[in-house]
Motif scaffolding. Structure first.
Motif, PDB file in Angstrom:
ATOM      1  N   GLU A 185       0.829  -1.209   0.000  1.00  0.00           N
ATOM      2  CA  GLU A 185       0.000   0.000   0.000  1.00  0.00           C
ATOM      3  C   GLU A 185       0.866   1.263   0.000  1.00  0.00           C
ATOM      4  O   GLU A 185       0.597   2.223  -0.730  1.00  0.00           O
ATOM      5  N   GLN A 186       1.931   1.253   0.798  1.00  0.00           N
ATOM      6  CA  GLN A 186       2.780   2.444   0.890  1.00  0.00           C
ATOM      7  C   GLN A 186       3.589   2.658  -0.387  1.00  0.00           C
ATOM      8  O   GLN A 186       3.682   3.784  -0.888  1.00  0.00           O
ATOM      9  N   GLN A 187       4.148   1.577  -0.922  1.00  0.00           N
ATOM     10  CA  GLN A 187       5.037   1.733  -2.065  1.00  0.00           C
ATOM     11  C   GLN A 187       4.278   1.989  -3.359  1.00  0.00           C
ATOM     12  O   GLN A 187       4.797   2.652  -4.268  1.00  0.00           O
ATOM     13  N   LEU A 188       3.047   1.493  -3.459  1.00  0.00           N
ATOM     14  CA  LEU A 188       2.274   1.698  -4.693  1.00  0.00           C
ATOM     15  C   LEU A 188       1.208   2.779  -4.535  1.00  0.00           C
ATOM     16  O   LEU A 188       0.529   3.118  -5.510  1.00  0.00           O
ATOM     17  N   GLY A 189       1.054   3.298  -3.340  1.00  0.00           N
ATOM     18  CA  GLY A 189       0.086   4.356  -3.114  1.00  0.00           C
ATOM     19  C   GLY A 189      -1.351   3.907  -3.323  1.00  0.00           C
ATOM     20  O   GLY A 189      -2.182   4.650  -3.874  1.00  0.00           O
ATOM     21  N   ILE A 190      -1.663   2.688  -2.910  1.00  0.00           N
ATOM     22  CA  ILE A 190      -3.004   2.128  -3.095  1.00  0.00           C
ATOM     23  C   ILE A 190      -3.529   1.642  -1.748  1.00  0.00           C
ATOM     24  O   ILE A 190      -2.808   1.638  -0.752  1.00  0.00           O
ATOM     25  N   SER A 191      -4.793   1.231  -1.766  1.00  0.00           N
ATOM     26  CA  SER A 191      -5.388   0.627  -0.580  1.00  0.00           C
ATOM     27  C   SER A 191      -5.972  -0.724  -0.967  1.00  0.00           C
ATOM     28  O   SER A 191      -6.709  -0.823  -1.962  1.00  0.00           O
ATOM     29  N   ALA A 192      -5.633  -1.757  -0.213  1.00  0.00           N
ATOM     30  CA  ALA A 192      -6.183  -3.094  -0.461  1.00  0.00           C
ATOM     31  C   ALA A 192      -7.580  -3.155   0.163  1.00  0.00           C
ATOM     32  O   ALA A 192      -7.718  -3.152   1.385  1.00  0.00           O
ATOM     33  N   GLU A 193      -8.592  -3.215  -0.689  1.00  0.00           N
ATOM     34  CA  GLU A 193      -9.971  -3.281  -0.197  1.00  0.00           C
ATOM     35  C   GLU A 193     -10.211  -4.561   0.590  1.00  0.00           C
ATOM     36  O   GLU A 193     -10.903  -4.573   1.600  1.00  0.00           O
ATOM     37  N   ILE A 194      -9.627  -5.677   0.116  1.00  0.00           N
ATOM     38  CA  ILE A 194      -9.815  -6.981   0.745  1.00  0.00           C
ATOM     39  C   ILE A 194      -8.464  -7.554   1.146  1.00  0.00           C
ATOM     40  O   ILE A 194      -7.511  -7.549   0.359  1.00  0.00           O
ATOM     41  N   VAL A 195      -8.375  -8.034   2.376  1.00  0.00           N
ATOM     42  CA  VAL A 195      -7.245  -8.877   2.791  1.00  0.00           C
ATOM     43  C   VAL A 195      -7.871 -10.193   3.230  1.00  0.00           C
ATOM     44  O   VAL A 195      -8.418 -10.312   4.329  1.00  0.00           O
ATOM     45  N   SER A 196      -7.805 -11.169   2.333  1.00  0.00           N
ATOM     46  CA  SER A 196      -8.469 -12.456   2.547  1.00  0.00           C
ATOM     47  C   SER A 196      -7.477 -13.393   3.231  1.00  0.00           C
ATOM     48  O   SER A 196      -6.652 -14.025   2.581  1.00  0.00           O
ATOM     49  N   GLY A 197      -7.577 -13.478   4.556  1.00  0.00           N
ATOM     50  CA  GLY A 197      -6.496 -14.051   5.344  1.00  0.00           C
ATOM     51  C   GLY A 197      -6.442 -15.551   5.449  1.00  0.00           C
ATOM     52  O   GLY A 197      -5.493 -16.101   5.995  1.00  0.00           O
ATOM     53  N   GLY A 198      -7.480 -16.272   4.953  1.00  0.00           N
ATOM     54  CA  GLY A 198      -7.401 -17.720   5.050  1.00  0.00           C
ATOM     55  C   GLY A 198      -8.761 -18.375   5.136  1.00  0.00           C
ATOM     56  O   GLY A 198      -9.762 -17.846   4.636  1.00  0.00           O
ATOM     57  N   ASN A 199      -8.797 -19.520   5.811  1.00  0.00           N
ATOM     58  CA  ASN A 199      -9.965 -20.388   5.789  1.00  0.00           C
ATOM     59  C   ASN A 199     -10.415 -20.734   7.212  1.00  0.00           C
ATOM     60  O   ASN A 199     -10.098 -20.021   8.159  1.00  0.00           O
ATOM     61  N   SER A 200     -11.141 -21.844   7.353  1.00  0.00           N
ATOM     62  CA  SER A 200     -11.663 -22.229   8.678  1.00  0.00           C
ATOM     63  C   SER A 200     -10.554 -22.517   9.689  1.00  0.00           C
ATOM     64  O   SER A 200     -10.805 -22.515  10.898  1.00  0.00           O
TER      65      SER A 200
END
Length: 355
Positions: A185-200
């Motif tokens: 996010e810092q290096q590309l100047g963007i915001s990640a709308e979703i951080v899909s961290g895994g499963n059950s």
């Protein structure tokens, strides 16, 4: 009623999904139920939507198309990296897909542009379980190139653990994921709308979070937790969840008193196995009209007093304590994830949905 069959309680599935939505909401985590174990069955999709979920996920485009053809309109996520041969179908039926290969993201971009569609991409990063995911040092460059592709919307970053080597989601690897997201996010100047961290398997970690402190992961892709009411690492029940949702029913086609030891010269059986045999004298043995072509026998849990002894293509052999089983009698089994997956896939196992 036909046998073998699965009896599936859709109301309990909806209740588990709603429980998980409400439990994870204070942590800022949304759930995306994964429908693959039910082959994208529209009855399951409708039950999940009734619980309040806003998106569904599946690993097979065929399952997603099945839900679309049945009138399911919620956003869909393809959780297995798309095949190059299926990019048109993915763009047509899915709003989002999980990706690791630039060549496939470029193909999705071309297909989306040709159709006049936009397609969302989550880039998966490797955290140590060594299944899907770009290596961490490649993440920045792949996302940078993804951002330049026409008709592709970069939605965020994802990760998956436990499925190959059983690497557990813990604070260390989740902190590393958070660092990677922050760096991108810092290096590309963007915001990640979703951080899909895994499963059950992430639920133990998620439930340990402090809801008053900020954290990066805002989505989990859940199957086992919804359909079995357990977290996937230790199979511990989730407080307030339903754990007995699906029942497998099989029919007895032979019942007899037989010796437990075979006689004659032994060779490998039809599956190349030479199972160990214990002399228990005469036993109450029964054959069920259910076999490996229908289900993974290690994935079914017999009722008390019944033991699964062996299986082949068409039969499961059981021994009973107490009363002998009767021909025509129905026997009810619980299942684990592998048992449900294989039984749902078999065309010989009938499926009955209850609400």
């Amino acid at each position: 009623m036909n046998t073998p069959r699965l009896e599936i309680d859709c109301a309990k599935i909806a209740a588990n999904a709603k429980l998980l939505i409400n439990t994870l909401k204070p942590y800022g985590i949304d759930i995306v139920p994964v429908t693959k174990v039910f082959m994208g069955h529209p009855e399951i999709a409708a039950s999940l939507i009734s619980s309040g979920v806003k998106m569904l996920a599946d690993s097979r485009i065929e399952n997603i198309e099945r839900m679309r053809h049945a009138g399911i309109t919620v956003p869909m996520m393809l959780i297995r990296t798309p095949m190059l041969s299926q990019v048109d179908r993915v763009v047509l039926s899915c709003e989002v897909s999980l990706n690791t290969e630039l060549v496939i993201i470029r193909a999705l971009s071309k297909a989306a542009k040709n159709m006049g569609y936009y397609h969302g991409v989550i880039v998966m990063v490797e955290l140590g379980d060594l299944r899907e995911g770009v290596m961490p040092e490649q993440l920045l460059s792949i996302i940078s190139e993804t951002l330049m592709l026409p008709n592709i919307i970069f939605k965020g970053i994802g990760a998956n653990l436990t499925c190959r080597y059983g690497v557990a989601p813990e604070q260390d690897n989740m902190n590393f994921l958070a660092k990677l997201v922050k760096d991108v996010e810092q290096q590309l100047g963007i915001s990640a709308e979703i951080v899909s961290g895994g499963n059950s398997a992430n639920l133990i970690w998620a439930f340990s979070l402090n809801p008053h402190q900020s954290h990066v992961v805002n989505q989990l892709r859940l199957g086992e937790a919804v359909y079995f009411g357990v977290e996937a690492l230790n199979k511990h029940p989730i407080a307030g969840g339903h754990t007995e949702i699906v029942t497998l029913v099989a029919e007895v086609i032979e019942s007899n008193i037989k010796p437990s030891l075979p006689w004659g010269r032994r060779c490998a059986n039809a599956f190349g196995e030479m199972p160990e045999v214990i002399d228990k004298g005469q036993v109450k043995q029964a054959l069920l009209a259910l076999g490996r072509q229908d289900i993974n026998p290690s994935g079914i849990i017999p009722p008390q007093g019944l033991t699964i002894i062996s299986s082949n293509s068409d039969h499961i052999v059981v021994e009973s304590v107490g009363e002998a089983l009767q021909v025509g009698q129905e026997v009810r089994f619980n299942l684990d994830y592998s048992g449900l997956l294989t039984a749902m896939t078999s065309p010989y196992v009938k499926k009955y949905f209850y609400h």
